[in-house]
Design an enzyme around this catalytic site. Sequence first.
Site, PDB file in Angstrom:
ATOM      1  N   CYS A 174     -25.233   2.158 -13.306  1.00 36.19           N
ATOM      2  CA  CYS A 174     -24.350   3.253 -13.172  1.00 36.19           C
ATOM      3  C   CYS A 174     -25.294   4.434 -13.663  1.00 36.19           C
ATOM      4  O   CYS A 174     -25.262   4.042 -14.776  1.00 36.19           O
ATOM      5  CB  CYS A 174     -22.860   3.184 -13.812  1.00 36.19           C
ATOM      6  N   GLU A 212       0.690  -1.229   0.163  1.00 34.38           N
ATOM      7  CA  GLU A 212       0.419   0.352  -0.058  1.00 34.38           C
ATOM      8  C   GLU A 212       0.842   1.359  -0.101  1.00 34.38           C
ATOM      9  O   GLU A 212       0.421   2.408  -1.103  1.00 34.38           O
ATOM     10  CB  GLU A 212      -0.629  -0.170   1.666  1.00 34.38           C
ATOM     11  N   TYR A 248      -7.579   5.826   4.102  1.00 34.80           N
ATOM     12  CA  TYR A 248      -7.104   5.089   3.141  1.00 34.80           C
ATOM     13  C   TYR A 248      -6.554   3.955   3.867  1.00 34.80           C
ATOM     14  O   TYR A 248      -6.988   2.857   3.080  1.00 34.80           O
ATOM     15  CB  TYR A 248      -6.854   5.474   1.783  1.00 34.80           C
ATOM     16  N   ASP A 251      -9.760   5.728  -2.903  1.00 34.42           N
ATOM     17  CA  ASP A 251      -8.632   6.944  -3.307  1.00 34.42           C
ATOM     18  C   ASP A 251      -9.125   7.368  -4.683  1.00 34.42           C
ATOM     19  O   ASP A 251      -9.920   7.563  -5.102  1.00 34.42           O
ATOM     20  CB  ASP A 251      -7.707   5.890  -3.788  1.00 34.42           C
ATOM     21  N   CYS A 268     -13.603   1.232 -15.765  1.00 30.78           N
ATOM     22  CA  CYS A 268     -13.909   2.295 -15.820  1.00 30.78           C
ATOM     23  C   CYS A 268     -12.365   3.697 -15.546  1.00 30.78           C
ATOM     24  O   CYS A 268     -12.274   4.430 -15.334  1.00 30.78           O
ATOM     25  CB  CYS A 268     -14.308   2.781 -14.109  1.00 30.78           C
ATOM     26  N   CYS A 294     -18.869  -3.128 -18.110  1.00 32.70           N
ATOM     27  CA  CYS A 294     -18.983  -2.958 -16.988  1.00 32.70           C
ATOM     28  C   CYS A 294     -19.625  -3.854 -16.527  1.00 32.70           C
ATOM     29  O   CYS A 294     -20.673  -4.120 -16.668  1.00 32.70           O
ATOM     30  CB  CYS A 294     -18.846  -1.969 -16.766  1.00 32.70           C
ATOM     31  N   CYS A 328     -17.700   1.248 -20.383  1.00 31.17           N
ATOM     32  CA  CYS A 328     -19.103   0.406 -19.811  1.00 31.17           C
ATOM     33  C   CYS A 328     -20.175  -0.663 -21.018  1.00 31.17           C
ATOM     34  O   CYS A 328     -20.306  -1.560 -19.125  1.00 31.17           O
ATOM     35  CB  CYS A 328     -19.983   1.792 -20.405  1.00 31.17           C
TER      36      CYS A 328
HETATM   37 FE1  SF4 Z   1     -17.737   3.475 -15.222  1.00 33.54          FE
HETATM   38 FE2  SF4 Z   1     -19.924   2.939 -14.652  1.00 33.54          FE
HETATM   39 FE3  SF4 Z   1     -18.586   3.518 -17.436  1.00 33.54          FE
HETATM   40 FE4  SF4 Z   1     -19.018   0.855 -15.385  1.00 33.54          FE
HETATM   41  S1  SF4 Z   1     -20.699   1.414 -16.720  1.00 33.54           S
HETATM   42  S2  SF4 Z   1     -17.123   1.809 -16.575  1.00 33.54           S
HETATM   43  S3  SF4 Z   1     -18.817   2.603 -13.391  1.00 33.54           S
HETATM   44  S4  SF4 Z   1     -18.518   4.726 -15.874  1.00 33.54           S
END
Ligand code: SF4
Length: 358
Positions: free
Chosen positions: A225, A52, A137, A155, A209, A219, A216
């Site tokens: 989201c 870390e 963190y 972070d 992301c 994702c 997306c």
């Molecule tokens: Fe990022 Fe949302 Fe796209 Fe997933 S869907 S990559 S969390 S912007």
Amino acid sequence: MGIETAGGFEGLFSEAGGTARFQNALVDWFRSVGRDYPWRRTRDPYSIFVSEAMLQQTQVATVLGRGYFTRWMAAFPTWGDLAAATEGEVLKQWEGLGYYNRARNLRKTAQIVIRDFGGRFPEDFETILTLPGVGRYTAGAVTSFAFNRRAAIVDGNVSRVFSRLFAFAEPIDTSSGHRVMWDWAEALTPETDPGLYNSALMELGQRICLRASPNCPVCPVRSWCAAGLQGTALEFPVKKGGRAITVRQERVILAVKNHRILLCPETGPRRKGLWRLPEITFEESADLAELFRFDYTITRYRVTLMVFQHTGSPPEREPEGACWFAAGRDEEMPAIGSPYRKAIKMFSEFRDGLPIKG
Ligand code: SF4
């Protein structure tokens, strides 16, 4: 559990069980594609704490790919080994990672662990938070990764993911923006396997992301989201604006004698223990040949480093504390700040076999 959002978007989080399904989707994705790092194969607080510290401000590719983590663990395998090391030995292992206070704080932490905790790293979040250089963190990361206790982490990667999940229209780099990020992190961290969830969240920010190219379509949490569903991911996070950059010039000399190079100790608490090329004034550089120059950035400064060759006899006035080091033998060189190490390397290539090569 539903959660309230500053942007008014609650989406699937507001449904019964929505948060748990989000956590599961993220963790399931991570279980199948998560990267295998040495610090993820262990619950050893020492390995996790070291990783870390290294990963603050530094990419995984550098920490692992350039061997820093492996070399560190070989040099200082336990808290006791690190506590017994000199500051010079510790800085030498850290050389090239920058932000050297991280290394000094690691050594201080090791001494505290040995002296105050009998060699066992404390498990309590509040106690971890009192260790040198440890913020919310790092305390959350070690608590969740090493002890699998519920603790949130935020972070840069996590902030970016949250700002997009909730299409957060306020700047994230303000105290109120930070507060909102931490509130969401606290609300979303599960009781079960919080370490796995936190690793998954960070990996989502590192691999999917992405800042400039969020992926997306693949994702695992797209259904939750706001920005992903609206196709507005690149509009987030909103930032207040970067700090002004100050431009400055720095003149240094490369003085070489009998295969040795002249270095002087850094001053100031942040760079104490490191060595550098001697700095000269504009007037002192007037009669010297400039070898090359390059730019580097440190905190809010963009510095043009101008490197001059000290031809002929050694400098008449050696800076206070200056020493001559065997330039060709890395094991005999002290820890040197990155720009000066780069300059020495460039000089050795530039000279192609002349004295600096030893
Ligand atoms: Fe990022 Fe949302 Fe796209 Fe997933 S869907 S990559 S969390 S912007």
